[in-house]
Design a protein around this motif. Structure first.
Motif, PDB file in Angstrom:
ATOM      1  N   ASN A 165      28.514  38.508  28.219  1.00 59.73           N
ATOM      2  CA  ASN A 165      27.953  37.202  27.889  1.00 59.73           C
ATOM      3  C   ASN A 165      26.652  36.992  28.659  1.00 59.73           C
ATOM      4  O   ASN A 165      26.663  36.479  29.778  1.00 59.73           O
ATOM      5  CB  ASN A 165      28.974  36.111  28.239  1.00 59.73           C
ATOM      6  CG  ASN A 165      28.435  34.712  27.984  1.00 59.73           C
ATOM      7  OD1 ASN A 165      27.322  34.543  27.468  1.00 59.73           O
ATOM      8  ND2 ASN A 165      29.211  33.709  28.351  1.00 59.73           N
ATOM      9  N   ARG A 193      21.468  46.586  23.780  1.00 62.45           N
ATOM     10  CA  ARG A 193      22.080  45.443  24.471  1.00 62.45           C
ATOM     11  C   ARG A 193      21.126  44.881  25.519  1.00 62.45           C
ATOM     12  O   ARG A 193      21.017  43.664  25.688  1.00 62.45           O
ATOM     13  CB  ARG A 193      23.394  45.858  25.155  1.00 62.45           C
ATOM     14  CG  ARG A 193      24.546  46.027  24.212  1.00 62.45           C
ATOM     15  CD  ARG A 193      25.763  46.611  24.929  1.00 62.45           C
ATOM     16  NE  ARG A 193      26.365  45.682  25.864  1.00 62.45           N
ATOM     17  CZ  ARG A 193      27.416  44.901  25.568  1.00 62.45           C
ATOM     18  NH1 ARG A 193      27.959  44.959  24.366  1.00 62.45           N
ATOM     19  NH2 ARG A 193      27.921  44.093  26.465  1.00 62.45           N
ATOM     20  N   ALA A 227      19.823  41.126  25.175  1.00 63.97           N
ATOM     21  CA  ALA A 227      20.203  40.192  26.246  1.00 63.97           C
ATOM     22  C   ALA A 227      18.951  39.606  26.896  1.00 63.97           C
ATOM     23  O   ALA A 227      18.884  38.394  27.176  1.00 63.97           O
ATOM     24  CB  ALA A 227      21.066  40.903  27.295  1.00 63.97           C
ATOM     25  N   HIS A 285      24.219  42.257  18.810  1.00 61.02           N
ATOM     26  CA  HIS A 285      25.341  42.289  19.748  1.00 61.02           C
ATOM     27  C   HIS A 285      25.902  40.912  20.093  1.00 61.02           C
ATOM     28  O   HIS A 285      27.042  40.815  20.530  1.00 61.02           O
ATOM     29  CB  HIS A 285      24.912  42.980  21.050  1.00 61.02           C
ATOM     30  CG  HIS A 285      24.467  44.395  20.860  1.00 61.02           C
ATOM     31  ND1 HIS A 285      25.330  45.403  20.501  1.00 61.02           N
ATOM     32  CD2 HIS A 285      23.235  44.969  20.928  1.00 61.02           C
ATOM     33  CE1 HIS A 285      24.658  46.550  20.385  1.00 61.02           C
ATOM     34  NE2 HIS A 285      23.400  46.309  20.646  1.00 61.02           N
ATOM     35  N   TYR A 286      25.088  39.883  19.963  1.00 61.64           N
ATOM     36  CA  TYR A 286      25.522  38.558  20.422  1.00 61.64           C
ATOM     37  C   TYR A 286      25.280  37.511  19.353  1.00 61.64           C
ATOM     38  O   TYR A 286      24.276  37.548  18.640  1.00 61.64           O
ATOM     39  CB  TYR A 286      24.764  38.152  21.704  1.00 61.64           C
ATOM     40  CG  TYR A 286      24.820  39.212  22.771  1.00 61.64           C
ATOM     41  CD1 TYR A 286      26.017  39.474  23.452  1.00 61.64           C
ATOM     42  CD2 TYR A 286      23.700  39.978  23.077  1.00 61.64           C
ATOM     43  CE1 TYR A 286      26.078  40.468  24.410  1.00 61.64           C
ATOM     44  CE2 TYR A 286      23.754  40.977  24.040  1.00 61.64           C
ATOM     45  CZ  TYR A 286      24.947  41.215  24.703  1.00 61.64           C
ATOM     46  OH  TYR A 286      25.014  42.199  25.648  1.00 61.64           O
ATOM     47  N   TYR A 294      25.598  33.214  19.049  1.00 63.28           N
ATOM     48  CA  TYR A 294      25.916  31.914  19.656  1.00 63.28           C
ATOM     49  C   TYR A 294      25.517  30.807  18.683  1.00 63.28           C
ATOM     50  O   TYR A 294      24.407  30.795  18.175  1.00 63.28           O
ATOM     51  CB  TYR A 294      25.132  31.699  20.966  1.00 63.28           C
ATOM     52  CG  TYR A 294      25.465  32.677  22.060  1.00 63.28           C
ATOM     53  CD1 TYR A 294      26.473  32.402  22.984  1.00 63.28           C
ATOM     54  CD2 TYR A 294      24.767  33.871  22.177  1.00 63.28           C
ATOM     55  CE1 TYR A 294      26.779  33.302  23.996  1.00 63.28           C
ATOM     56  CE2 TYR A 294      25.075  34.775  23.191  1.00 63.28           C
ATOM     57  CZ  TYR A 294      26.076  34.482  24.099  1.00 63.28           C
ATOM     58  OH  TYR A 294      26.370  35.372  25.097  1.00 63.28           O
TER      59      TYR A 294
END
Lengths: 267, 385
Positions: free
Chosen positions: B107, B151, B155, B175-176, B178
């Motif tokens: 995270n 990543r 990030a 990868h993320y 939100y």
């Protein structure tokens, strides 16, 4: 198997558009189509196993994305993606139903393919296959091994290990191996060479299945072959004695004969 | 020239038979934490934090903490915790977190939040480094090395956007994902704390660090190799029409200053050997797992044909510039030569070398501050070498 002077010439590598690039494959022989899904170290291989399959069928032998002569196709990132990749390939080649032979990592892909589309698979062979999650008997961490350790894990016969390590690899060979293992990492680093959901889906496989285990497999414990054989409805487990994980790399004649026999058997 | 004190916080108490490399292939990943004695560990942490605080007191510009996992080589799995411990015990020095291994984090917003908090706790004295994490840490945290680069990039982009753009916004990446990105607090420094990234010769990294005007930092390489990295970074910047200030180039370097040259070598040798022969004992398999490097970067590494750290003798380590050891005059001269040859304006001096005992580290720090820092600060750094 006897390799004779009459052995056919190695078929040329063909290239075919797939996703964001191209894959490489060889195709030769006549009869029922056979899709060969190679192991992590088996891309772009042409040897006794391939010759045996060509002698009895129409062999399609692709390199997985990221391996051998195929492009990276980075959008194909999981074994699930690989299943769709191979369904696209079968559709593109007009192959409604094939025999599928999967070895080690390719065995995992083969099992997932047969779970997804059982009707596309006539006969199935899983050789020293990974893919199952068995915490009490995990697959050895080949990513942590240096080249000598890896060779000792692949071959049971020490003479084969010595031969494999006798010549220092060229820079190109080191880079090719690093790329192949990097592709294996892409698909199998985490979860480690397994799909936790695969085992409970194996009942969907309808093809008569030969599960081959290497008698002295130091990478994949016997429990994996036993579990595959127990969960796939029409499966036979066969152990190749005095043989390491490399299977046809160590005992080409015996392994090829067993596979050819299974694909040709009346059922 | 900015001069900073870099700590690794090693766990020096290795078993007597640690030189058995079959039994102990590395102090990282597989070296059992049964060897970690908590009663010793508690004192070590406080000793090491004292050393960082002392560095500020004697005049270092910055104090540096970093992240390593599952290893006796470095015992800071969370550098942000160490930075927090230092934040209110120091008042002047820049606290450099070098850095958070963002590919290892599930995270990345947590990193954005913690760095923003630290920026306030330090009243804007924070530098935020981002690192890939070493190969073995991808084994240790089950992060796919084949995903490490993407990543890292994603990030970074997410953290920077969370720091700089008003929330809430949404994020849909490879990868993320939100739905709501809206971190409280926002950082104190505007638009965000300065960022530093270590490099090891990858041209992609040089271009990326230059394009973002971040600080590029080298570690553990021969001078002639570091020169190609820094030159590559400057060339990449020049292509973008940018001349990096010398302070945007940093060199991390173990340094020991003794009373005189002969005694310095006599004292330092065993600790330098501890660092390179034990602390950095690590096979290629755990440093560069499959997928961690692009085939092109791996080709560059094979071509460079560098010896593994444990194969380098003390003399070779000195000769090739992996470490600097000597009396005050020798160290001043050597660092001056390196500065002039390489053109770095940030020195991350690693003054706690391996298993070096506390009194020796204290003396090293004190002599370095008194005898070396003033000279380093007096001479200008060449803008381009």
């Amino acid at each position: 198997m006897t390799v004779t002077d009459a052995e056919p010439a190695t078929p040329a590598v063909q290239r075919r558009k797939a996703g964001s690039g191209e894959i490489a494959y060889r195709r030769a022989g006549q009869g029922h189509p056979v899709l060969l899904l190679h192991s992590a170290g088996g891309a772009n291989e042409w040897g006794p196993l391939q010759l045996g399959l060509v002698a009895t069928g129409d062999l399609v032998a692709p390199d997985h994305p990221g391996f051998g002569l195929s492009d990276d196709l980075p959008e194909i990132h999981t074994v699930d993606d690989l299943v769709y990749h191979y369904l696209d390939l079968l559709d593109g080649l007009g192959l409604a139903q094939v025999d599928v032979v999967g070895l080690s990592f390719g065995g995992w892909v083969a099992a997932e393919l047969a779970v997804h589309s059982p009707e596309r698979v006539r006969r199935l062979v899983l050789g020293a296959a990974v893919g199952l999650r068995i915490p009490e008997a995990p697959v050895a961490d080949l990513f942590l091994m240096n080249p000598p350790q890896l060779m000792r894990a692949l071959f049971h016969d020490e003479a084969l290990v010595t031969a494999a390590l006798s010549a220092a690899p060229t820079t190109d060979q080191i880079l090719a191996t690093y790329r192949d293992l990097g592709a294996l990492a892409r698909f199998g680093w985490h979860p480690f060479l397994n799909d936790p959901k695969l085992e409970r889906r194996l009942h969907r496989i309808s093809a008569p299945t030969l599960v081959l285990a290497a008698g002295e497999d130091r990478l994949v414990p016997r429990a994996h072959a036993e579990r595959y054989a127990a969960r796939i409805p029409d499966a036979e487990l066969r152990v190749v004695e005095d043989c390491g994980h490399a299977l046809h790399g160590e005992r080409p004649a015996e392994v090829t004969a067993a596979i050819v026999e299974h694909l040709g058997a009346e059922k | 020239m900015k001069v900073n004190f870099f700590h690794l916080m090693p766990y020096p108490y290795l078993p007597d038979d640690f030189d058995d490399v079959e039994k102990y292939p590395s102090p990282s990943l597989t070296f059992s934490n049964a060897h970690f004695d908590p009663a010793i560990g508690v004192d070590l942490y406080h000793r090491y934090l004292d050393e960082l605080e002392y560095a500020e007191a004697v005049g270092f510009d910055g104090i540096v903490v970093n992240e390593h996992h599952q290893s006796a080589y470095g015992t800071m799995p969370s550098p942000n915790i160490m930075a927090a411990a230092l934040a209110r015990r120091t008042s002047r020095a820049t606290i450099m977190v070098l850095g958070n291994a963002i590919p290892l984090r599930g995270n990345p917003l947590r990193v954005a939040e913690e760095i923003a908090m630290l920026d306030h706790l330090t009243k804007g004295r924070l530098l935020s480094g981002f690192v890939r994490g070493i190969g073995w840490e991808h084994f240790g945290h089950s992060i796919n090395p084949a995903d490490s680069r993407t990543r890292f990039n994603e990030a970074h982009d997410l953290i920077k956007k969370a720091w700089t753009e008003p929330g809430p916004f949404s994020w849909y990446g490879e990868h993320y994902e939100y739905r709501y990105v809206n971190i409280w607090p926002r950082p104190l420094q505007q638009p965000h704390p300065p960022i530093a990234v270590p490099g090891a010769g990858s041209p992609e990294t040089m271009r990326w660090v230059a394009a973002n005007h971040y600080t590029y930092v080298s570690v553990y390489a021969p001078t002639k190799v570091v020169k190609t990295w820094f030159d590559g970074y400057r060339a990449a910047a020049a292509d973008l029409g940018y001349v990096p200030e010398p302070e945007k180039i940093g060199m991390a370097l173990p340094v020991f200053v003794g009373e005189d040259d002969a005694s310095a070598h006599r004292e330092a040798r065993q600790y330098v050997e501890w660092l390179f022969h034990r602390g950095l004992r690590q096979g290629l398999e755990i440093v560069f797992p499959p997928g961690y490097m692009s085939p092109a970067a791996m080709k560059g590494l094979l071509k460079a044909n560098l010896k593994a750290y444990p194969e380098l003798s003390y003399e070779e380590l000195l000769e090739h510039g992996y470490v600097v050891v000597g009396g005050p005059e020798q160290v001043r001269n050597r660092l001056g030569e390196l500065r002039d040859e390489l053109g770095f304006g940030q020195l991350m001096a690693m003054l706690t070398i391996g298993a070096m005992p506390a009194d020796m580290v204290r003396r090293n720090t004190e002599i370095f501050a008194r005898e070396v820092i003033p000279e380093l600060k007096r001479a200008p750094v060449p803008v381009s070498s």
